[in-house]
Design a protein around this motif. Structure first.
Motif, PDB file in Angstrom:
ATOM      1  N   VAL A  86      -4.632  11.396  11.901  1.00 12.27           N
ATOM      2  CA  VAL A  86      -5.508  10.728  10.936  1.00 12.27           C
ATOM      3  C   VAL A  86      -6.917  11.299  11.092  1.00 12.27           C
ATOM      4  CG1 VAL A  86      -6.535   8.506  10.282  1.00 12.27           C
ATOM      5  CG2 VAL A  86      -4.131   8.624  10.966  1.00 12.27           C
ATOM      6  N   ARG A  87      -7.554  11.551   9.939  1.00 12.29           N
ATOM      7  CA  ARG A  87      -8.928  12.051   9.974  1.00 12.29           C
ATOM      8  C   ARG A  87      -9.851  11.000   9.404  1.00 12.29           C
ATOM      9  NH1 ARG A  87      -8.990  17.935   7.419  1.00 12.29           N
ATOM     10  NH2 ARG A  87     -10.440  16.758   6.169  1.00 12.29           N
ATOM     11  N   GLY A  88     -11.027  10.915   9.958  1.00 14.26           N
ATOM     12  CA  GLY A  88     -12.032   9.973   9.477  1.00 14.26           C
ATOM     13  C   GLY A  88     -13.012  10.679   8.575  1.00 14.26           C
ATOM     14  N   ASP A 132      -9.512   8.115  21.944  1.00 18.72           N
ATOM     15  CA  ASP A 132      -9.403   8.883  20.688  1.00 18.72           C
ATOM     16  C   ASP A 132     -10.185   8.299  19.520  1.00 18.72           C
ATOM     17  OD1 ASP A 132      -8.404  11.060  19.165  1.00 18.72           O
ATOM     18  OD2 ASP A 132      -6.768   9.828  18.387  1.00 18.72           O
ATOM     19  N   VAL A 133     -10.584   7.039  19.573  1.00 14.37           N
ATOM     20  CA  VAL A 133     -11.178   6.401  18.393  1.00 14.37           C
ATOM     21  C   VAL A 133     -12.479   7.070  17.957  1.00 14.37           C
ATOM     22  CG1 VAL A 133     -12.454   4.580  19.623  1.00 14.37           C
ATOM     23  CG2 VAL A 133     -11.639   4.185  17.264  1.00 14.37           C
ATOM     24  N   GLY A 134     -13.239   7.614  18.882  1.00 15.47           N
ATOM     25  CA  GLY A 134     -14.491   8.280  18.520  1.00 15.47           C
ATOM     26  C   GLY A 134     -14.299   9.431  17.555  1.00 15.47           C
ATOM     27  N   ARG A 135     -13.138  10.033  17.560  1.00 12.48           N
ATOM     28  CA  ARG A 135     -12.811  11.154  16.670  1.00 12.48           C
ATOM     29  C   ARG A 135     -12.792  10.732  15.205  1.00 12.48           C
ATOM     30  NH1 ARG A 135      -8.231  12.530  14.421  1.00 12.48           N
ATOM     31  NH2 ARG A 135      -6.987  11.049  15.625  1.00 12.48           N
ATOM     32  N   VAL A 136     -12.400   9.480  14.929  1.00 11.27           N
ATOM     33  CA  VAL A 136     -12.280   9.021  13.546  1.00 11.27           C
ATOM     34  C   VAL A 136     -13.377   8.034  13.140  1.00 11.27           C
ATOM     35  CG1 VAL A 136      -9.770   9.371  13.540  1.00 11.27           C
ATOM     36  CG2 VAL A 136     -10.696   7.099  14.060  1.00 11.27           C
ATOM     37  N   LEU A 137     -14.230   7.652  14.081  1.00 13.17           N
ATOM     38  CA  LEU A 137     -15.261   6.646  13.834  1.00 13.17           C
ATOM     39  C   LEU A 137     -16.537   7.307  13.319  1.00 13.17           C
ATOM     40  CD1 LEU A 137     -15.852   3.559  14.198  1.00 13.17           C
ATOM     41  CD2 LEU A 137     -16.844   4.160  16.422  1.00 13.17           C
ATOM     42  N   ALA A 138     -17.071   6.779  12.214  1.00 15.18           N
ATOM     43  CA  ALA A 138     -18.347   7.261  11.682  1.00 15.18           C
ATOM     44  C   ALA A 138     -19.438   7.022  12.719  1.00 15.18           C
ATOM     45  CB  ALA A 138     -18.671   6.535  10.380  1.00 15.18           C
ATOM     46  N   PRO A 139     -20.525   7.810  12.696  1.00 18.34           N
ATOM     47  CA  PRO A 139     -21.584   7.645  13.711  1.00 18.34           C
ATOM     48  C   PRO A 139     -22.096   6.212  13.847  1.00 18.34           C
ATOM     49  CG  PRO A 139     -21.937   9.662  12.489  1.00 18.34           C
ATOM     50  CD  PRO A 139     -20.779   8.955  11.834  1.00 18.34           C
ATOM     51  N   PHE A 140     -22.230   5.504  12.739  1.00 17.57           N
ATOM     52  CA  PHE A 140     -22.690   4.114  12.790  1.00 17.57           C
ATOM     53  C   PHE A 140     -21.531   3.135  12.610  1.00 17.57           C
ATOM     54  CE2 PHE A 140     -26.408   6.574  11.585  1.00 17.57           C
ATOM     55  CZ  PHE A 140     -27.335   6.110  12.505  1.00 17.57           C
ATOM     56  N   GLY A 141     -20.323   3.607  12.847  1.00 17.31           N
ATOM     57  CA  GLY A 141     -19.135   2.789  12.655  1.00 17.31           C
ATOM     58  C   GLY A 141     -18.991   1.697  13.703  1.00 17.31           C
ATOM     59  N   ARG A 142     -18.139   0.735  13.373  1.00 18.17           N
ATOM     60  CA  ARG A 142     -17.869  -0.397  14.254  1.00 18.17           C
ATOM     61  C   ARG A 142     -16.370  -0.516  14.476  1.00 18.17           C
ATOM     62  NH1 ARG A 142     -19.294  -0.809   9.361  1.00 18.17           N
ATOM     63  NH2 ARG A 142     -18.779  -2.972   8.937  1.00 18.17           N
TER      64      ARG A 142
END
Length: 194
Positions: A86-88, A132-142
């Motif tokens: 999955v890509r963010g 792995d979540v940092g790979r798909v999380l936007a910079p200001f994501g939650r």
């Protein structure tokens, strides 16, 4: 001797108190332009509740029966392990992981096991997700992550903090002798370089 085969409905984690706590926290957190990913969506009840409240909603689950259940609720769902392939970026990532501490001899051999078995500490899948979540999380994501008092919430907080995240308590509910907590996790922007 007749051996009954479990129906697909018996192989999907049915919505329960943890589902509803995460759903309510997500509804309070979501913004109209958010791109939302629910990891391990189970029945799809949380993602379906966000349809129309977010810019887009997608979900994953390793269980083919869960993928089918979520799709019947109108949720775009991919069968994969956590976020593999999955890509963010996603603005809001939701996860109600398998968090029950489970010894090897307690394991069952069915699809529902994936929704329940958190390994010996209850944090096995949470730690894989954290890596792995940092790979798909936007910079200001939650991230909204549901954990139990059985899982060791302080250990979960320390694990995420060690990876450069800030962890806050978003919601809490006492259910049958255990506390269910929704943790709101975001990057510590003071040390984020991505």
């Amino acid at each position: 001797m007749h051996i009954s085969t479990p129906s697909p409905d018996d192989q999907v984690y049915a919505p329960a108190e943890d589902t509803f706590l995460l759903r309510d926290a997500a509804l309070a957190e979501v913004r109209p332009d958010d791109r939302v990913l629910e990891v391990g969506c189970g029945s799809g009840a949380v993602s379906a509740a966000l349809l129309g409240s977010a810019g887009s909603v997608a979900a994953t689950d390793i269980n083919p029966h869960a993928v089918r259940a979520a799709r019947t609720l109108g949720v775009e769902t991919v069968r994969t392990d956590l976020m593999a392939g999955v890509r963010g970026p996603f603005d809001l990532v939701l996860f109600n992981p398998p968090y029950l501490p489970t010894a090897p001899e307690e394991r069952l051999d069915d699809w529902l096991e994936y929704a329940l078995d958190g390994g010996p500490t209850g944090r096995e899948t949470i730690e894989r997700f954290a890596a792995d979540v940092g790979r798909v999380l936007a910079p200001f994501g939650r991230i909204l992550l549901l954990v139990s008092s059985l899982t060791g919430p302080e250990e979960v907080r320390k694990h995420f903090a060690g990876l450069g995240y800030i962890v806050l308590l978003a919601a809490k509910e006492r259910v049958e002798g255990e506390d269910l907590l929704v943790l709101r996790i975001s990057r510590d922007l003071c040390c984020f370089s991505g």
